[in-house]
Design a protein around this motif. Structure first.
Motif, mmCIF file in Angstrom:
data_model
loop_
_atom_site.group_PDB
_atom_site.id
_atom_site.type_symbol
_atom_site.label_atom_id
_atom_site.label_comp_id
_atom_site.label_asym_id
_atom_site.label_seq_id
_atom_site.Cartn_x
_atom_site.Cartn_y
_atom_site.Cartn_z
ATOM 1 N N ASP A 121 10.112 -3.899 -29.476
ATOM 2 C CA ASP A 121 10.558 -4.743 -28.377
ATOM 3 C C ASP A 121 9.809 -4.388 -27.097
ATOM 4 O O ASP A 121 9.349 -3.268 -26.921
ATOM 5 N N ASP A 122 9.721 -5.358 -26.201
ATOM 6 C CA ASP A 122 8.946 -5.168 -24.974
ATOM 7 C C ASP A 122 9.743 -5.727 -23.803
ATOM 8 O O ASP A 122 9.502 -6.840 -23.352
ATOM 9 N N PRO A 123 10.713 -4.976 -23.293
ATOM 10 C CA PRO A 123 11.574 -5.493 -22.233
ATOM 11 C C PRO A 123 10.812 -5.724 -20.931
ATOM 12 O O PRO A 123 9.863 -5.012 -20.621
ATOM 13 N N ALA A 124 11.259 -6.721 -20.194
ATOM 14 C CA ALA A 124 10.659 -7.047 -18.900
ATOM 15 C C ALA A 124 11.305 -6.203 -17.800
ATOM 16 O O ALA A 124 12.327 -5.538 -18.007
ATOM 17 N N LEU A 125 10.706 -6.233 -16.613
ATOM 18 C CA LEU A 125 11.297 -5.541 -15.470
ATOM 19 C C LEU A 125 12.560 -6.264 -15.018
ATOM 20 O O LEU A 125 12.661 -7.492 -15.082
ATOM 21 N N THR A 126 13.517 -5.503 -14.545
ATOM 22 C CA THR A 126 14.676 -6.080 -13.883
ATOM 23 C C THR A 126 14.278 -6.501 -12.470
ATOM 24 O O THR A 126 13.215 -6.109 -11.967
ATOM 25 N N PRO A 127 15.116 -7.288 -11.771
ATOM 26 C CA PRO A 127 14.824 -7.573 -10.359
ATOM 27 C C PRO A 127 14.668 -6.295 -9.534
ATOM 28 O O PRO A 127 13.796 -6.219 -8.658
ATOM 29 N N ALA A 128 15.503 -5.293 -9.815
ATOM 30 C CA ALA A 128 15.339 -4.017 -9.108
ATOM 31 C C ALA A 128 13.993 -3.380 -9.446
ATOM 32 O O ALA A 128 13.338 -2.766 -8.587
ATOM 33 N N GLY A 129 13.564 -3.523 -10.702
ATOM 34 C CA GLY A 129 12.261 -2.995 -11.098
ATOM 35 C C GLY A 129 11.115 -3.688 -10.383
ATOM 36 O O GLY A 129 10.129 -3.051 -9.997
ATOM 37 N N GLU A 130 11.217 -4.992 -10.225
ATOM 38 C CA GLU A 130 10.174 -5.728 -9.485
ATOM 39 C C GLU A 130 10.080 -5.209 -8.055
ATOM 40 O O GLU A 130 8.980 -5.059 -7.505
ATOM 41 N N ASN A 131 11.227 -4.909 -7.458
ATOM 42 C CA ASN A 131 11.215 -4.363 -6.102
ATOM 43 C C ASN A 131 10.612 -2.964 -6.080
ATOM 44 O O ASN A 131 9.833 -2.626 -5.178
ATOM 45 N N GLU A 132 10.949 -2.145 -7.080
ATOM 46 C CA GLU A 132 10.350 -0.806 -7.181
ATOM 47 C C GLU A 132 8.827 -0.892 -7.248
ATOM 48 O O GLU A 132 8.116 -0.130 -6.588
#
Length: 245
Positions: free
Chosen positions: A25-36
């Motif tokens: 599996d290849d999970p995407a960034l969360t909105p918090a991850g995009e901000n990080e």
């Protein structure tokens, strides 16, 4: 001093839930991850001309893109694949006996979880570091955008330690680490710096880059009253000729 800059990808839902990576599996960034990832940008600007290599995983590619890095992709930078069942977390006990999750201490039991053995991951890390050394010798910085466990192994191997020593090097998502040769010795110059956690809100002057030494205030003596002591004002050297405190 040429350096190897290691960037861990930003947060995914799997990181938040402490799930093991299955290798598929290849999970995407969360909105918090995009901000990080966006907060990494000013701290990596100086390395945009470095040789940037990125894991092919979506979360790493997206982190590099948001952080302003143009990267080539290397399968050697993929995460250590445990291949555990979907949803398995770090805090769970493994139902597939005799599997042991402390893969830092030994390889996964053959036939239990069918994961990648520590020696196999170590071989990948050593190959990456050999490539990095050649680039450093040629006068180029190197940036790896990759995954937490692999960064821990890369760091241990750079320091001449067994790969299992990486178990003691915890780090957060969207963090920056730095390796270099200092005084002829492979050295760790920085570890687990995370703009999202370690930097206060920007002041009017903008963000201060912790990857460089901040300027110390300089003090100068201005005349006092005739016959009286001088007073110290910001912006000048102290009496010793060095920077003031």
């Amino acid at each position: 001093m040429r350096q190897v800059i290691m960037v861990r990808h930003a947060e995914t839902a799997w990181n938040r839930a402490r799930r093991y990576y299955t290798g598929q599996d290849d999970p995407a960034l969360t909105p918090a991850g995009e901000n990080e990832a966006a907060l990494l940008r000013p701290y990596l600007a100086a390395y945009r001309d470095a040789h940037v290599l990125c894991s092919p995983a979506l979360r790493a590619r997206r982190t590099a893109e948001i952080a302003g890095l143009r990267a080539d992709f290397s399968a050697d930078l993929r995460e250590w694949s445990f291949r555990l069942r979907d949803g398995h977390t770090v805090d769970d006990g493994c139902p597939a006996a005799p599997c042991r999750h402390d893969v830092w201490n030994s390889a996964l039991v053959p036939g239990a979880c069918a994961g990648e053995c520590l020696p196999e991951v170590t071989a990948r890390a050593d190959h990456l570091l050999d490539c990095a050394r050649r680039l450093l010798t040629a006068g180029r910085d190197v940036v790896f955008v990759t995954h937490g466990n692999l960064i821990r192994i890369l760091t241990a191997r750079w320091l001449g330690l067994p790969a299992g020593a990486g178990a003691h090097l915890a780090l957060r998502t969207a963090s920056i680490g730095r390796l270099a040769v200092y005084d002829t010795r492979p050295s760790l110059l920085g570890w687990n710096f995370t703009p999202a956690s370690d930097v206060p809100p920007p002041a009017a002057g903008g963000l201060l880059d912790p990857l460089t030494r901040p300027p110390r205030p300089v003090r100068r003596t201005v005349p006092g009253r005739p016959g009286g002591p001088g007073r110290t004002a910001p912006g000048a050297a102290d009496a010793s000729g060095g920077p003031g405190r």
